[in-house]
Enzyme design. Structure first.
Site, PDB file in Angstrom:
ATOM      1  CB  SER A 124      -3.876  -0.318  -2.997  1.00  0.00           C
ATOM      2  OG  SER A 124      -4.453   0.203  -1.794  1.00  0.00           O
TER       3      SER A 124
ATOM      4  CG  ASP B 154     -11.395   1.454  -4.820  1.00  0.00           C
ATOM      5  OD1 ASP B 154     -11.659   1.250  -3.596  1.00  0.00           O
ATOM      6  OD2 ASP B 154     -10.317   1.525  -5.384  1.00  0.00           O
TER       7      ASP B 154
ATOM      8  CG  HIS C 178      -9.183  -1.236  -3.205  1.00  0.00           C
ATOM      9  ND1 HIS C 178      -8.640  -0.295  -3.615  1.00  0.00           N
ATOM     10  CD2 HIS C 178      -8.132  -1.958  -2.516  1.00  0.00           C
ATOM     11  CE1 HIS C 178      -7.537  -0.019  -3.559  1.00  0.00           C
ATOM     12  NE2 HIS C 178      -7.096  -1.061  -2.782  1.00  0.00           N
TER      13      HIS C 178
END
Length: 803
Positions: free
Chosen positions: A671, A744, A778
């Site tokens: 991330s 995601d 994610h």
């Protein structure tokens, strides 16, 4: 001729391999696979009296088949249209019970075959446990009798769990308020098959609306129809014998809050018009209080669609917000109203005003306090005592007050005033107990309240319990954990008079287990659980928290792992892996503090490099990467230079110990850590390669802020452009492995970010590999994808770092 054909095929295959590889799923090498493929220990939950303990078992990973289900993405939701529950749920697969004072777990009887359990909810009196079970066609409501360890189904598979937990206990411990699918519910539309009746048109009003890049928004009329259909429920009262009585006709119910005395139910419903740019929690809503028989008492709140919001993390909407029942009263609501119109830019003496409103709401609401900063939380105690907190992001300040809710004229007493990122000054959280309404209120003994603190210090972590006198505002230390070879977490106070507290204790090689400690009796520790270490192969690795300084003198830290048996005297030069995640601060003092504990159990998981300590690598995990902006300077004004300084300091520190070949260093992150990795490879020559997972690389695609950046692109274009690896792709000369989940669901890290960045790197001749994990969000969940990810990382590191 045969030679020419063979050469042609070879050349074509070579070109194809550079562009695309059609791999099947791979597994990592044995030393990594042995750690990754393990049986997960159960999670536990005790009742409020700490008499019974529930063991909840889950599979270590989901499967790709679990992710390969029908899914609708609507207004921020991801739901399974067949089963009517979130498509992201990780299910519990088994339940067991035990007395806290007992030794043997009891298998819960009567569970459905192949259970898919979620939404665990103890009854107010701790005698029953509700849970949902997801079948192939929908969600059922079940109840578990704690005394007999017997589970029973209460409803058919008609529960609507699309908005989360679909049921609530009423205070009688016999009745449950349940969201059910309407009997006349229409089938959901298939957007791929139904032809549109016109174009999609959006307009602006001319007002500024600086919204983040939210995922999964409504996109067309079919989405609107499906959203309304998916979240519409009928409300039923269901008894423990399975009898169901309709309480409210079908509506888009989004929240149900029952008054402490059980005489009122506050229901919030979502209304049109919907939005294509903001999630469902910013759609119009209406909140109405009913009595327990369903008679409407009062509309207590109406909120319009709020697409337009002021800029800043402290921005809130106008009108009543944070509305809830006061836990220490039979039926009194409290709520906050912004005095600055929700706009942090407006200069006012008080930001929020708080009100009380007693049922049946015949009198007007009464103001009981105002907060100089944005209201954060309140813990109710007595008629004359509550603990209130506010905070302000720009200064990172939080204050805690003692207030008298019955006397607004009595000035709040400030008991803490601190930077909430300053972990060394954190005095902990006030503890609660259940009152006569089975609601949590402040734990008080005469004038004394109690706080449990994490206990971070310069010397290490030593959690503690304080007794806090609400009259003198003085604290008295009751207990401090003194472990230096273990980590003790103080979970909750069981009985303050006898000194019993629930704790969790672990070490580098001892799996976390629960105990009852008596703080008034030395070495009085009673085990509750006995979970074994599933990672025996790394129990002897060297693990320590190292501290070192950045070139500007800022103290940093990281957890250093060395392979088992590594000879620190001979100091073989090994490759180094650094895993990190940047954090922004407004002052150097907070940025220099460490929350790492070398006695924390070593739990390898796909989100770190710890696996590679078994393959002859040195690993610096959770390396500190603070980005500081003091005063009027924002952290991101000097992001790149501080990033590089952090990395250089980490490498220098481990190199000074003599353990590494500094020409063989890799960096990785997930991330924002992926964003960090790409920038480090672009703007420094410190690393041989890097691994970036599920990151954002073009900040102009998040133009109204990202991470902790509140300024928009048009205010500081140089910040957005300088920080974007995409804008600097021509500078990339270091091999990079880019990984992203195909689905995601995180704001700002759309899969497109990695795809476009890879295209830029490829076009500019950089050495890059892109791996898109099918069906993943994610965070990654499927076993097939996770094992393949570990294989990809292992192959990449062997090629570009180790060899």
């Amino acid at each position: 001729m045969k030679l020419k054909v063979t050469l042609f095929l070879f050349l074509n295959f070579g070109f194809f391999a550079l562009a695309q590889e059609n791999l099947t799923y791979q597994k990592p090498s044995k030393s990594i696979l042995d750690l990754a493929d393990y049986e997960k220990a159960p999670t536990v939950a005790t009742d409020t009296k700490n008499e019974n303990i529930l063991f909840m078992y889950r599979n270590t990973y989901k499967t790709l088949d679990d992710l390969n289900q029908d899914e609708l993405r609507l207004a921020g939701l991801r739901i399974n249209p067949t089963t009517n529950i979130s498509s992201t749920v990780t299910y519990i697969t088994n339940l067991k019970l035990r007395k806290v004072s007992g030794k043997n777990e009891i298998q819960v009887a009567g569970l459905p075959q192949n259970p898919k359990i979620s939404n665990i909810l103890w009854s107010p009196n701790d005698k029953k446990i509700l849970f949902s079970h997801t079948t192939a066609t929908g969600v059922e409501l079940w109840v578990l009798d704690v005394a007999s360890a017997q589970a029973t189904r209460l409803t058919e598979a008609t529960v609507n769990a699309n908005l989360g937990n679909p049921f609530s206990w009423l205070p009688d411990n016999e009745t449950i308020l349940v969201k059910m699918l309407p009997k006349n519910r229409q089938p959901l539309l298939d957007s791929k098959k139904d032809l549109p009746t016109g174009p999609i048109v959006s307009t602006t009003s001319g007002e500024k609306s600086q919204n983040r890049t939210y995922p999964d928004m409504l996109k067309n009329k079919n989405d609107e129809i499906n959203f309304e259909n998916a979240i519409t429920s009928e409300l039923y009262k269901v008894s423990l014998n399975g009898n169901a009585v309709l309480f409210k006709e079908a509506a888009m119910f989004s929240g149900e809050k029952i008054s402490p005395d059980g005489n009122y139910i506050m229901l919030t419903t979502i209304h049109k018009p919907f939005s294509y740019v903001v999630p469902l929690y910013r759609f119009p809503s209406k909140t109405v209080v009913y009595d327990i028989r369903g008679k409407e008492i009062k509309t207590v709140n109406e909120v319009p669609l709020f697409e337009i919001m002021p800029k800043g993390f402290m921005a809130v909407r106008k009108g009543k917000r944070e509305m809830a029942w006061r836990n220490d009263k039979p039926a009194t609501l409290y709520y906050a109203v912004a005095l600055d119109e929700g706009n942090p830019a407006n200069k006012v003496e008080y930001r929020d005003e708080l009100f009380l409103w007693e049922a049946p709401f015949t009198a007007e609401p009464v103001s009981f306090t105002k907060t100089p900063q944005r209201f954060n939380d309140i813990v109710w105690g007595t008629d004359n005592l509550a603990v209130l907190s506010d905070q302000w992001y720009d200064t990172r300040n939080t204050k805690t007050y003692l207030i008298n809710p019955s006397n607004p004229a009595q000035a709040p007493k400030v008991i803490t005033d601190r930077n909430y990122q300053d972990v060394y000054s954190d005095p902990g959280n006030f503890q609660t107990k259940k009152n006569q309404y089975n609601k949590h209120i402040l734990l008080l003994e005469k004038d004394n309240a109690y706080r449990i603190a994490e206990g971070y210090t310069k010397e290490g972590q030593f959690p503690y319990i304080d007794e806090f006198n609400t009259k003198t505002l003085q604290a008295k230390r009751l207990y401090t954990s003194s472990y230096k070879d273990k980590k003790e977490d103080l979970i909750e106070i069981d009985d303050v008079k006898s000194g019993k507290i629930l704790v969790q204790i672990q070490s580098k090689s001892e799996y976390p287990n629960y105990y009852i400690r008596n703080i008034y009796k030395k070495n009085s520790l009673t085990p509750i659980t006995d979970f074994k270490n599933p990672f025996e192969s790394i129990k002897n690795v060297s693990k320590e928290v190292i501290k070192y300084k950045r070139k500007d003198g800022l103290e940093l830290s990281g957890t250093l792992y060395l392979p088992a048996g590594y000879d620190k005297a001979k100091k073989e030069k090994l490759p180094l892996l650094i895993w990190a995640y940047p954090a922004e601060y407004k002052d150097r003092n907070s940025a220099s503090q460490s929350t790492q504990n070398s006695n924390e159990f070593t739990l390898p998981y796909y989100g770190s490099f710890v696996y590679w300590v078994t393959k002859g690598y040195v690993v610096l995990d959770d390396a500190a990467f603070p980005i500081i902006g003091e005063g009027t300077t924002e952290p991101n004004d000097n992001f790149i230079s501080q990033l590089v300084d952090n990395a250089a300091a980490a490498i220098d520190a481990v190199d000074a110990l003599g353990y590494i070949n500094r020409k063989k260093v890799a960096v990785g992150g997930h991330s924002y850590g992926a964003f960090m990795t790409a920038n480090l490879l672009t703007h420094s020559n410190l690393f041989a390669c890097g691994i970036a997972r599920s990151g954002a690389y073009n900040r102009t695609l998040t133009p109204f802020g990202f991470q902790t950046e509140q300024r928009n692109y048009w205010e500081v274009p140089e910040v957005y452009n300088t920080m974007s690896p995409f804008m600097n792709a021509d500078k990339m000369k270091t091999p990079i492995l880019l990984v992203h989940g195909e689905a995601d669901n995180n704001p700002g890290t759309f899969t497109l970010q990695t795809e476009r960045y890879f295209q830029a790197l490829k076009g500019l001749g950089a050495n890059a590999r892109m791996v898109i994990l099918p069906k993943e969000s994610h965070g990654y969940a499927a076993k097939e994808n996770i094992l393949h990810l570990l294989w990809e990382q292992d192959q990449f590191l062997e090629k570009y770092l180790k060899n």
